[in-house]
Design a protein around this motif. Structure first.
Motif, mmCIF file in Angstrom:
data_model
loop_
_atom_site.group_PDB
_atom_site.id
_atom_site.type_symbol
_atom_site.label_atom_id
_atom_site.label_comp_id
_atom_site.label_asym_id
_atom_site.label_seq_id
_atom_site.Cartn_x
_atom_site.Cartn_y
_atom_site.Cartn_z
ATOM 1 N N LEU A 78 0.820 -1.213 0.000
ATOM 2 C CA LEU A 78 0.000 0.000 0.000
ATOM 3 C C LEU A 78 0.857 1.269 0.000
ATOM 4 O O LEU A 78 0.386 2.332 -0.422
ATOM 5 N N MET A 79 2.096 1.167 0.465
ATOM 6 C CA MET A 79 3.009 2.302 0.343
ATOM 7 C C MET A 79 3.267 2.626 -1.130
ATOM 8 O O MET A 79 3.438 3.792 -1.502
ATOM 9 N N LEU A 80 3.269 1.571 -1.972
ATOM 10 C CA LEU A 80 3.550 1.741 -3.397
ATOM 11 C C LEU A 80 2.292 2.000 -4.216
ATOM 12 O O LEU A 80 2.383 2.410 -5.379
ATOM 13 N N GLU A 81 1.116 1.732 -3.615
ATOM 14 C CA GLU A 81 -0.150 1.870 -4.326
ATOM 15 C C GLU A 81 -1.100 2.781 -3.544
ATOM 16 O O GLU A 81 -2.029 2.318 -2.876
ATOM 17 N N PRO A 82 -0.904 4.099 -3.615
ATOM 18 C CA PRO A 82 -1.721 5.028 -2.811
ATOM 19 C C PRO A 82 -3.207 4.985 -3.152
ATOM 20 O O PRO A 82 -4.045 5.189 -2.271
ATOM 21 N N VAL A 83 -3.569 4.706 -4.407
ATOM 22 C CA VAL A 83 -4.987 4.656 -4.776
ATOM 23 C C VAL A 83 -5.655 3.460 -4.100
ATOM 24 O O VAL A 83 -6.757 3.570 -3.552
ATOM 25 N N PRO A 108 2.347 -5.937 -13.325
ATOM 26 C CA PRO A 108 1.462 -6.115 -14.477
ATOM 27 C C PRO A 108 2.213 -6.754 -15.638
ATOM 28 O O PRO A 108 3.450 -6.834 -15.620
ATOM 29 N N PRO A 109 1.502 -7.256 -16.649
ATOM 30 C CA PRO A 109 2.182 -7.730 -17.866
ATOM 31 C C PRO A 109 3.085 -6.638 -18.436
ATOM 32 O O PRO A 109 2.779 -5.440 -18.352
ATOM 33 N N LYS A 110 4.187 -7.053 -19.039
ATOM 34 C CA LYS A 110 5.205 -6.095 -19.451
ATOM 35 C C LYS A 110 4.720 -5.094 -20.492
ATOM 36 O O LYS A 110 5.195 -3.953 -20.540
ATOM 37 N N ASN A 111 3.777 -5.508 -21.353
ATOM 38 C CA ASN A 111 3.370 -4.607 -22.430
ATOM 39 C C ASN A 111 2.175 -3.728 -22.049
ATOM 40 O O ASN A 111 1.586 -3.083 -22.907
ATOM 41 N N MET A 112 1.810 -3.700 -20.771
ATOM 42 C CA MET A 112 0.765 -2.778 -20.322
ATOM 43 C C MET A 112 1.372 -1.406 -20.097
ATOM 44 O O MET A 112 2.398 -1.267 -19.420
ATOM 45 N N THR A 113 0.746 -0.390 -20.656
ATOM 46 C CA THR A 113 1.202 0.972 -20.418
ATOM 47 C C THR A 113 0.716 1.438 -19.055
ATOM 48 O O THR A 113 -0.152 0.806 -18.420
ATOM 49 N N VAL A 117 -2.568 0.262 -16.891
ATOM 50 C CA VAL A 117 -2.525 -0.186 -15.492
ATOM 51 C C VAL A 117 -3.510 0.628 -14.656
ATOM 52 O O VAL A 117 -4.234 0.074 -13.819
ATOM 53 N N ASP A 118 -3.546 1.960 -14.902
ATOM 54 C CA ASP A 118 -4.496 2.804 -14.171
ATOM 55 C C ASP A 118 -5.933 2.382 -14.443
ATOM 56 O O ASP A 118 -6.766 2.332 -13.524
ATOM 57 N N LYS A 119 -6.214 2.090 -15.710
ATOM 58 C CA LYS A 119 -7.563 1.656 -16.073
ATOM 59 C C LYS A 119 -7.899 0.317 -15.408
ATOM 60 O O LYS A 119 -8.993 0.139 -14.854
ATOM 61 N N ALA A 120 -6.938 -0.628 -15.439
ATOM 62 C CA ALA A 120 -7.155 -1.935 -14.818
ATOM 63 C C ALA A 120 -7.344 -1.800 -13.312
ATOM 64 O O ALA A 120 -8.190 -2.479 -12.714
#
Length: 413
Positions: A78-83, A108-113, A117-120
């Motif tokens: 959670l330190m790395l994922e504030p949302v 995440p998969p390597k080819n995700m922008t 990632v934000d959308k996912a």
């Protein structure tokens, strides 16, 4: 939350207070995570002798190390994922789903922008916040995202990544062992498949329903899995010997023979035996373990120092077990249908009391009737004049203790 006793509450009040407590528990958990995050930024463990916060928490409370590690691991994520952290602290999602979503967003998969990632992240948080959603639903959504974006270069999906596996076996109260684990999907499915048949309900021969709970059946199945692996001799050599349980007990404790007790006047009767991993166990359990195992007698002096080591003696040979399988057909206890391959050879007169290792002093018993009945209750068993087993119930079951014939297959008639 009210101060009334539970019996004073009506149905609606009970439900209301339970929900209040669930919210309060989440608030406390949220507060713990916030404090642990703050601990990461300070040297609060300096000079305390602990290498990590999880070890300190385990050493300072009665929480298991696995639970402490999960809590500290959640704080790190959670330190790395504030949302995700915001959703967790607001009570929108619980700790398990927060861990799922944060772990995916960090790997995440390597080819995700970043935009993908934000959308996912938003999709997963929306799903995880629904009351009807469980961890499996979130995991299924993650699998769909990984399939859409992933490729072979991304490596193994998180769910099948065996390098993320964790397994804890820690000693708890009364010497019991608590087992916790997190396995990849393939090995998890392998474990569940192996346990499936071993943990199925097994009605008695007379049709009486298996009264064990599902949890107890699974535990029995897991223990049977260990026993079969051990009996098959598949374990690796460690310290020059096959894996084994070492049990230490005094001869006085292990025997009922007064003659033998009189030969050991200076030996204390401790009333318990000792194992390397779980500490003290009851004498009844020590005798049960000695029923069907390899025994090595080690003579100690008055200070507990070994003087002499005797030869190993196997208490039941392979031919004897085959003969027992023919005579008893399986577990000899009346009405039990456990097959012989699932049974142990039990000494009627204990070997330490001079009981011989021959067919007239051995019977087959399943784990339940061996561990929980013959060694820990007043049930007795004898070999009758026809050389078949006869059981005598305790007075609590039958005040007259009428004999009951044991199981016997038609081939032994």
């Amino acid at each position: 939350m009210g101060s009334r006793d539970a019996w004073q509450l009506d149905g609606e009040d009970l439900k209301s207070e339970v929900l209040d407590l669930v919210r309060a528990r989440h608030e406390l958990q949220s507060r713990m995570v916030l404090l642990i995050v703050e601990m990461f930024s300070r040297e609060v463990l300096g000079g305390k002798g602990f290498r990590a916060i999880a070890q300190w928490l385990h050493g300072s409370t009665n929480l298991e190390i696995g639970e402490c590690s999960l809590l500290v691991g959640l704080a790190r994520l959670l330190m790395l994922e504030p949302v995700v952290a915001d959703a967790f602290h607001r009570g929108v999602i619980d700790a398990l789903k927060a861990r799922q979503v944060a772990s995916f967003c960090q790997h995440p998969p390597k080819n995700m922008t970043l935009a993908d990632v934000d959308k996912a992240r938003g999709i997963l948080l929306s799903l995880a916040s629904k009351n009807i959603a469980d961890c499996d639903a979130v995991r299924a959504a993650i699998r769909r995202i990984e399939k859409q974006y992933g490729n072979r270069e991304d490596g193994v999906p998180v769910g099948e990544d065996s390098e993320r596996n964790e397994f804890y076996a820690s000693k708890g109260l009364y010497g019991r062992v608590t087992v916790k684990g997190d396995l990849d999907a393939v090995n998890g499915a392998r474990l569940i498949t192996l346990l499936s048949s071993l943990s199925a309900p097994t009605p008695e021969k007379d049709g009486v329903k298996d009264t064990r709970t599902p949890a107890l059946r699974r535990a029995d199945g897991f223990c049977e899995l260990l026993r079969r692996y051990e009996r098959a001799g598949l374990g690796p050599i460690e310290g020059g010997v096959k894996p084994h349980i070492t049990v230490t007990a005094s001869a006085k404790d292990m025997t009922d023979l007064k003659v033998l007790k009189d030969l050991l006047p200076s030996t204390d009767e401790l009333g318990f035996a000792w194992t390397d991993w779980v500490g003290p166990i009851s004498i009844d359990t020590a005798r049960m373990l000695a029923c069907d195992c390899t025994v090595t007698r080690i003579l100690l002096d008055e200070n507990g120092v070994p003087l002499d080591c005797g030869k190993e003696a196997r208490t039941a040979t392979v031919p004897q077990r085959r003969a027992l399988a023919v005579r008893d057909g399986g577990c000899a206890f009346p009405g039990c249908g456990t097959p012989s391959g699932w049974c142990d050879a039990h000494h009627i007169v204990h070997w330490n009391d001079g009981g011989p290792t021959d067919l007239d002093n051995l019977i087959l018993l399943c784990g339940h009737h061996h561990h929980r009945t013959l060694h820990h209750t007043e049930w007795r068993v004898e070999i009758g004049p026809d050389r078949k087993t006869v059981f005598y119930p305790p007075m609590s079951v039958d005040p007259h203790q009428h004999p009951i014939g044991g199981n016997s297959p038609p081939t032994a008639a």
